[in-house]
Design an enzyme around this catalytic site. Structure first.
Site, short mmCIF file in Angstrom:
data_model
loop_
_atom_site.label_atom_id
_atom_site.label_comp_id
_atom_site.label_asym_id
_atom_site.label_seq_id
_atom_site.Cartn_x
_atom_site.Cartn_y
_atom_site.Cartn_z
CG ASP A 1 -17.09 5.36 -0.98
OD1 ASP A 1 -17.09 5.90 0.15
OD2 ASP A 1 -16.34 4.12 -0.89
CE1 TYR B 1 -7.52 -5.81 5.55
CE2 TYR B 1 -5.13 -5.35 6.30
CZ TYR B 1 -6.13 -5.74 5.24
OH TYR B 1 -5.60 -5.75 3.91
CE1 TYR C 1 -14.18 5.76 6.33
CE2 TYR C 1 -13.27 5.25 4.41
CZ TYR C 1 -14.55 5.30 5.27
OH TYR C 1 -15.51 4.51 4.91
CG HIS D 1 -19.46 -1.03 1.68
ND1 HIS D 1 -19.22 -1.34 0.36
CD2 HIS D 1 -18.67 -0.29 2.05
CE1 HIS D 1 -18.18 -0.66 -0.07
NE2 HIS D 1 -17.99 0.07 0.94
C1 SP5 Z 1 -18.10 3.24 3.34
C2 SP5 Z 1 -16.89 2.81 3.27
O1 SP5 Z 1 -15.92 3.53 2.53
N1 SP5 Z 1 -16.42 1.71 3.56
C3 SP5 Z 1 -15.22 1.28 3.56
C4 SP5 Z 1 -14.83 -0.17 4.05
C5 SP5 Z 1 -13.59 -0.70 3.97
N2 SP5 Z 1 -13.37 -1.44 4.87
C6 SP5 Z 1 -11.96 -2.28 4.88
C7 SP5 Z 1 -10.90 -1.41 5.11
C8 SP5 Z 1 -9.87 -2.03 5.81
C9 SP5 Z 1 -8.67 -1.16 6.01
N3 SP5 Z 1 -7.71 -1.78 6.97
C10 SP5 Z 1 -6.55 -1.53 6.42
C11 SP5 Z 1 -5.77 -1.46 7.67
C12 SP5 Z 1 -4.15 -1.47 7.14
N4 SP5 Z 1 -3.50 -1.29 8.38
ZN ZN Z 2 -15.49 3.78 0.80
#
Ligand code: SP5
Ligand code: ZN
Length: 340
Positions: free
Chosen positions: A194, A22, A322, A158
């Site tokens: 979601d 990220y 999460y 996704h």
């Molecule tokens: C299935 C589902 O819920 N997929 C979510 C995908 C989101 N992915 C990107 C998230 C990036 C999160 N990182 C943020 C870090 C801040 N420290």
């Molecule tokens: Zn999600």
């Protein structure tokens, strides 16, 4: 309480990336096996009795949803990683109509749209098994079970026809819908709550009226996938009028969310599907580490209750969520609501 059968995939733990990327930095991979374990623990603690491992081979139905080239790429890439610890991430993204992937590096960019969705040695097998688990759930629905929960991991909404992203490889709920359509269903509705827009599910059914897609999510202006989920995406061709997006601003809580839910449910009822499939993500919870909304644990019970009140057979497929310490409670709260 009515019994809800639960199916889970055997091989989800084989998918174990160490990190995602990220803003150029390594970040802990949020979509962990611990999520499944927490949910499973809470289901058992709360007396869910019919919890069984799925034994369904997802491949025949995955092939109905995803391009053969894409499936082949994921299989080949997982095998290439094997037992190595370094995962595969994309580097370049070919984008012209004449772009050709003659090199593995270009190929990665053709099939991977972000850096949150690495391929490790066990990814292909885990993803096939997860989609198989959703099909196992759909089979129970077909056998007249009214409410079923598929505890899928990795998640699916996704994943587009030929693209992985957002922790998703195969689109589990689309594969389940395809199974039902192939076994007599004329109309299937998918309701996606979601936090994130279900861009994969939208992509797969965008031109098809026999699958209605309705999604409530944080606006793409503030949250992943950033590129879709706007209200004016309404379907194309014969599918025009069968795609509904409800993007929400930062910070929406139970009450405001519920007014949008009621609007979404009206659309589902008007469509009058043979089956209702639900993409259930609990990253809308107030404590979610990557969230934006402020739903509470008791609210998921109300959400389950109003969804079930539509009276359709319902397969719930697990997507995101999460905040592992409350994930199990949130799932149980929702499932309880379904039975009321
Ligand atoms: C299935 C589902 O819920 N997929 C979510 C995908 C989101 N992915 C990107 C998230 C990036 C999160 N990182 C943020 C870090 C801040 N420290
Ligand atoms: Zn999600």
């Amino acid at each position: 309480m009515k019994e809800i059968p639960v199916r889970y995939p055997e091989k989800s733990s084989l998918h174990n990336p160490r990190y995602e990327i990220y803003c150029g930095e390594r970040d802990n991979y949020a979509e962990t096996q611990e999520r499944i374990e927490r949910i499973m623990g809470e289901l058992k603690r709360c007396g869910f009795a019919d919890i069984q491992v799925s034994t369904v081979d997802g491949i025949p139905w995955i092939e109905q949803v995803h391009d053969a080239d894409y499936i082949g790429f994921l299989k080949k890439s997982s095998e290439a990683v094997g037992t190595a610890v370094e995962a595969i991430f994309p580097n370049v993204h070919p984008y012209n109509s004449y772009s050709r992937a003659t090199n593995i590096v270009a190929e990665r960019g053709m099939f991977m749209y972000d850096t949150h969705t690495p391929i490790v040695g066990g990814t292909f097998d885990a993803a096939v098994d997860s989609a198989g688990c959703a099909v196992a759930g759909a089979m129970l629905l077909k056998e007249d079970e009214p409410l079923v929960y598929a505890l899928t991991r990795p998640p699916g909404h996704h994943a587009e026809r030929s693209m992985m992203g957002g922790y998703c490889y195969f689109n589990n709920i689309a594969v389940a819908a395809e199974y039902l359509l192939g076994n007599g269903a004329k109309k299937v509705a998918i309701f996606d709550f979601d936090l994130h827009h279900g861009n994969g599910t939208q992509d797969i059914f965008y031109r098809r009226p026999e699958v209605l897609f309705v999604s409530i999510h944080a606006s793409p202006k503030i949250k992943f996938p950033y590129f879709s989920g706007y209200k004016d995406e309404q379907g194309q061709g014969e599918g025009l009028g069968y795609n509904f997006n409800f993007p929400l601003p930062q910070g929406v809580g139970d009450e405001e969310y519920h007014t949008v839910v009621k609007e979404a449910l009206k659309i589902l009822k008007h469509y009058n599907p043979d089956y209702l499939l639900v993409s259930a993500g609990f990253d809308t919870h107030e404590k979610d580490p990557i969230g934006a909304l402020k739903l509470t644990t008791p609210y998921y019970r109300e959400l389950g209750r109003v969804i079930a009140s539509l009276g359709y057979p319902i397969l719930t497929v697990q997507e995101g969520g999460y905040a592992t310490d409350v994930l199990g409670e949130n799932v149980v709260s929702y499932l309880r609501g379904l039975t009321e």
